[in-house]
Design an enzyme around this catalytic site. Structure first.
Site, mmCIF file in Angstrom:
data_model
loop_
_atom_site.group_PDB
_atom_site.id
_atom_site.type_symbol
_atom_site.label_atom_id
_atom_site.label_comp_id
_atom_site.label_asym_id
_atom_site.label_seq_id
_atom_site.Cartn_x
_atom_site.Cartn_y
_atom_site.Cartn_z
ATOM 1 N N GLY A 110 -11.995 -2.203 -22.898
ATOM 2 C CA GLY A 110 -11.652 -2.740 -21.581
ATOM 3 C C GLY A 110 -11.064 -4.135 -21.674
ATOM 4 O O GLY A 110 -10.736 -4.600 -22.760
ATOM 5 N N ASN A 111 -10.923 -4.779 -20.542
ATOM 6 C CA ASN A 111 -10.416 -6.156 -20.529
ATOM 7 C C ASN A 111 -11.108 -6.953 -19.429
ATOM 8 O O ASN A 111 -11.920 -6.418 -18.684
ATOM 9 C CB ASN A 111 -8.892 -6.167 -20.371
#
Ligand code: C5P
Length: 395
Positions: free
Chosen positions: A208-209
């Site tokens: 993810g980020n």
């Protein structure tokens, strides 16, 4: 512009209350229906009778007066309002609005209304600059209230400083701008993406980020408030705003399908989402055990949703960069065939992920570059939508 608009003018108890008479008068002359709501302390500075004479309308000063034309006063006024303008606004009303307190007719009206609310603070410099007042104003701004900055000059309390109510012309211009913004996207269909996609590794873990989705949510709310029909495609776990169709997705592939579906009849696509560029090639159906000393994940490229989005709609992209901001943004504008790119330097304080503010530069297809100061994400959203609105009317 102001003809036949219902403007609820809230007047609170500061010495600048006398200036509200001029505001009410000019608005009435311009053809607006001005419904004055005064707080108890405002009536100590000017009389309701003056405002009644100026506007030709009953003036509301209390929840408990026998009902006049409006039956349940605060609800009727809240629903009738095209805009609520509070001028002057004391530190007290600003604090009460920020906290959602509704203990008088003005605060109740604001709380019950869906209309845009404009607040023109006027008070002694120290009260205005007090961190609590500044925090309250920031909270209101983040919620979409329009704040008209006070002017500097001689103060009633003596001395010089910031805190004067700006001239009537400035307040009326802000009211007009807000009214334009409250309907300039009427009938438009806008698709906004938000949040960071999550690309599964196994049933528990993902790649993810750091995107929080705040910019996209601010865009969706602002577009809704300007009259657009909005589809918000979000990869963020936060619940979407009311009055917006929310499509929740997890991965880039899911986001791409949702975008394709939502843009069939769209006027604009604004991609504020941080889409993962890569995803794990193989997703393990069971939780990966920590047996081996190391683990190698093979990643494959995700589709570029924005570059691949096809249609006659306006395309707006974001370029979150940590170096060569404008150069990289211009390249993306061209490569992805965008109408506008919003460039932001994520290394700057107050910009980028998880904060309420952003400092961005807008670059359009014609090469115009507009550098904006640090502002709330909601204000940035409105600046972007101003440009989208302009492009749509030119078509
Ligand atoms: O190329 P880059 O990821 O920096 O581009 C950012 C812009 O492109 C953003 O508007 C983002 O939402 C969009 N994007 C996309 N699909 C991707 C990657 C980014 O639509 N796979």
């Amino acid at each position: 512009m102001l003809t036949n608009k219902t403007i609820v003018l809230g007047i609170t108890g500061g010495i600048a209350a006398y200036k509200a008479v001029d505001i009410a008068s000019k608005l009435t002359q311009a053809g607006a229906k001005v419904e004055v709501v005064m707080t108890e302390s405002a009536t100590r500075f000017i009389t309701p009778l003056t405002l009644r004479a100026i506007t030709g309308r009953p003036v509301v000063t209390s929840m408990w007066e026998p009902a006049g034309e409006f039956r349940v006063e605060h609800i009727a006024l809240a629903e009738a309002a095209d805009i609520i303008a509070i001028a002057p606004a004391t530190a007290n009303i600003i604090a009460r609005l920020a906290a959602g307190i509704s203990d008088d007719i003005l605060s109740c009206t604001v709380l019950a209304s869906k209309a845009p609310v404009l607040v023109a603070p006027a008070m002694h410099t120290a009260m205005f600059l007090n961190p609590v007042t500044q925090e309250n104003l920031a909270r209101l701004k983040a919620r979409g209230f329009i704040i008209v900055d006070p002017a500097s000059g001689k103060l009633a309390s003596g001395g010089q400083g910031v805190g004067r109510l700006p001239d009537t012309e400035i307040i009326i211009a802000a009211i007009e701008k807000t009214l334009t913004r409250s309907s300039d996207l009427d009938g438009r269909h806008i698709v906004v993406t938000a949040g960071g996609t999550r690309e599964p590794i196994d049933p528990v873990r993902y790649v993810g980020n750091r995107s929080s989705g705040k910019m996209g949510y601010a865009l969706a709310e602002a577009a809704r408030d300007r009259g657009a029909t909005v589809v918000l495609i979000t990869a963020s776990p936060h619940p979407g705003p009311s009055g917006v169709e929310v499509v929740t997705v997890e991965t880039a592939t899911q986001m791409q399908s949702a975008v394709a579906k939502a843009t069939v009849s769209a006027d604009a696509l604004i991609m504020a989402a941080a889409v993962a560029d890569y995803r794990p090639k193989n997703v393990s159906p069971t939780k990966i055990k920590k047996q081996a000393p190391g683990l190698t994940l093979e990643l494959v490229r995700n589709p570029d949703i924005l570059a691949e989005a096809m249609g006659s709609f306006i395309k707006v992209g974001f370029a979150a960069e940590s170096e060569n901001l404008l150069e990289n943004a211009r390249q993306k504008l061209e490569m992805k065939q965008l109408d506008i790119i919003v460039a932001n330097d994520i290394t700057e304080t107050g910009s980028g992920f998880a904060v309420e503010t952003n400092r961005v530069t807008l670059i359009d297809k014609q090469g115009n570059v507009t550098e904006l100061p640090l502002m709330t994400k909601r204000e940035v959203a409105d600046k972007i939508l101003d440009r989208v609105g302009e492009l749509l009317t030119k078509r």
